[in-house]
Write a protein that holds these residues in place. Structure first.
Motif: not given
Lengths: 126, 284
Positions: B244-250
């Motif tokens: 999703g656009g608001a998600e991250t793998v950071l």
């Protein structure tokens, strides 16, 4: 600011639509039939027209055909907004130069979604 | 809702689906579980909570988990990922898989089906890139009820007007009274099956592209990490992942790295991509 003309013979629908398009950052004017909309377009050509189908004096489809023949008449994005929800009406509208088609009832999400699709605004970030 | 009851549901959801329920989601319990309580003939949500403290019926627990994990969706939701699919991923894969001429995609939480069907429609609209290819879209969800709805592929007038351009509606749907049903041509491209993301993903096989959008947000850090580790093993060394656009793998995945200027699109950090071709398709 982009300018939207809402064409519908129902005052209530015009009011609801106006509130939604103004909420999306558009300025807005109203017309109660195709003839009044045609007159308005001879003054100022809108960026987008939300267009009902069944109206007295001049129907939405007649208006659309006349609009597309005007100088600059190809400019506005025309989005039908009608209770006519069958394939036949949709295809006739698209063949007559409509850009999009909304089947009533509508809500702000649907109008926003259609405005994005015809390129009037960017997709809102999540 | 009492705190003790909230904890009851919180623990149940964690154990059954890995879903994390934070205190601010209390309202979700009320709005989504009241219909479940009604369906099971409990006088109220409180009565149902009491019953759950005894020996809960596994079917009831399943209904609760399903009600809480069903996500909102729409055709071409958020627009951008489908643009990236069409403009970056498909042209790249059209070259990289030109010998096999096949493409496998996994929608990892397909809900009522709009996401996998949007991909199928996009693939059909771009057939010139992949003419005559074998395309398989595997769509999974944890809820049998929602999978049933997805397989039926019949949507209300409201649903087909969110995100779906009118030309695509008239081209790929058939009108059925007030509803619109997807044509067989599109339905046949998608295979639906029940799958819990906590389970062994190896049974699903390998995918060129995985979409797991707006799903990880429901899991805690530990589970997010685990899911992404498993997903990295489900794509070949030149596969793609959409979040999703608001998600991250950071901080949660060492395996994936975002593709620059392509919000929501991830590639394998240690992958083996034809960078020149990838950059070329990303540049349009």
């Amino acid at each position: 600011m982009k300018f939207c003309l809402v064409v519908d013979d129902s005052r209530v629908v015009r009011k609801v639509a106006r509130r939604i398009v103004e909420g999306l950052g558009f300025s807005c004017d109203e017309a109660e039939d195709g003839q009044k909309a045609y007159d308005a377009c001879q003054g100022t050509m809108p960026d987008v027209i939300l267009l009902d189908w069944n109206m007295p004096v001049m129907s939405g489809i007649e208006f659309l055909e006349k609009l597309r023949e005007m100088d600059n008449g190809s400019g506005p994005k025309v989005i039908f907004c009608t209770t006519e929800n069958d394939l036949g009406h949709i295809q006739r509208a698209m063949n007559s130069g409509a850009d999009e088609y909304i089947m009533k009832p509508f809500d702000s999400e649907i109008i926003e979604s259609k405005f994005v699709q015809v390129g009037l605004m960017e997709q809102a970030a999540e | 809702m009492r705190i003790a009851d909230f904890d009851l549901y919180k623990d149940m959801l964690m154990k059954q689906s890995g879903l994390t329920l934070s205190a601010d989601k209390c309202y979700l319990l009320d709005s989504r579980l009241t219909p479940v309580a009604k369906k099971w003939d409990f006088a109220s949500l409180d009565t149902m909570s009491v019953a759950l403290r005894g020996m809960p019926d596994p079917a009831l627990v399943k209904d609760i988990v399903e009600a809480m994990t069903t996500n909102e969706t729409s055709f071409f939701r958020d627009g951008k990922p489908f643009e990236l699919f069409k403009e970056v991923v498909l042209p790249y894969i059209a070259k990289s898989r030109s010998t096999q001429r096949s493409l496998r995609i996994w929608c990892a939480a397909s809900s009522s089906g709009q996401e996998p069907y949007s991909l199928a429609i996009t693939a059909l609209e771009n057939q010139h890139l992949i003419p005559g290819w074998k395309i398989e879209i595997v769509a999974t969800d944890i809820s049998d009820d929602i999978l049933e709805i997805a397989r039926k592929a019949e949507y209300s007038q409201f649903e087909v007007q969110r995100g779906l351009p009118i030309q695509l509606l008239t081209k790929y749907f058939e009108q059925n009274n007030e509803n619109w049903k997807l044509k067989e041509e599109v339905r046949n491209m998608v295979k639906f099956q029940n799958f819990n993301l906590l389970n062994d993903m190896a049974t699903l096989g390998l995918f060129d592209i995985i979409l797991c959008r707006n799903v990880l947000i429901y899991f805690n850090e530990e589970t997010k990490k685990e899911i992404l580790i498993k997903m990295a093993k489900r794509i070949p060394s030149d596969g793609f992942l959409f979040l999703g656009g608001a998600e991250t793998v950071l901080g949660i995945s060492e395996d994936f790295t975002p593709m620059s200027d392509c919000r929501g699109l991830y590639v394998l950090r240690e992958g083996n991509y034809d960078m020149e071709a990838l950059e070329k398709s990303a540049a349009g």
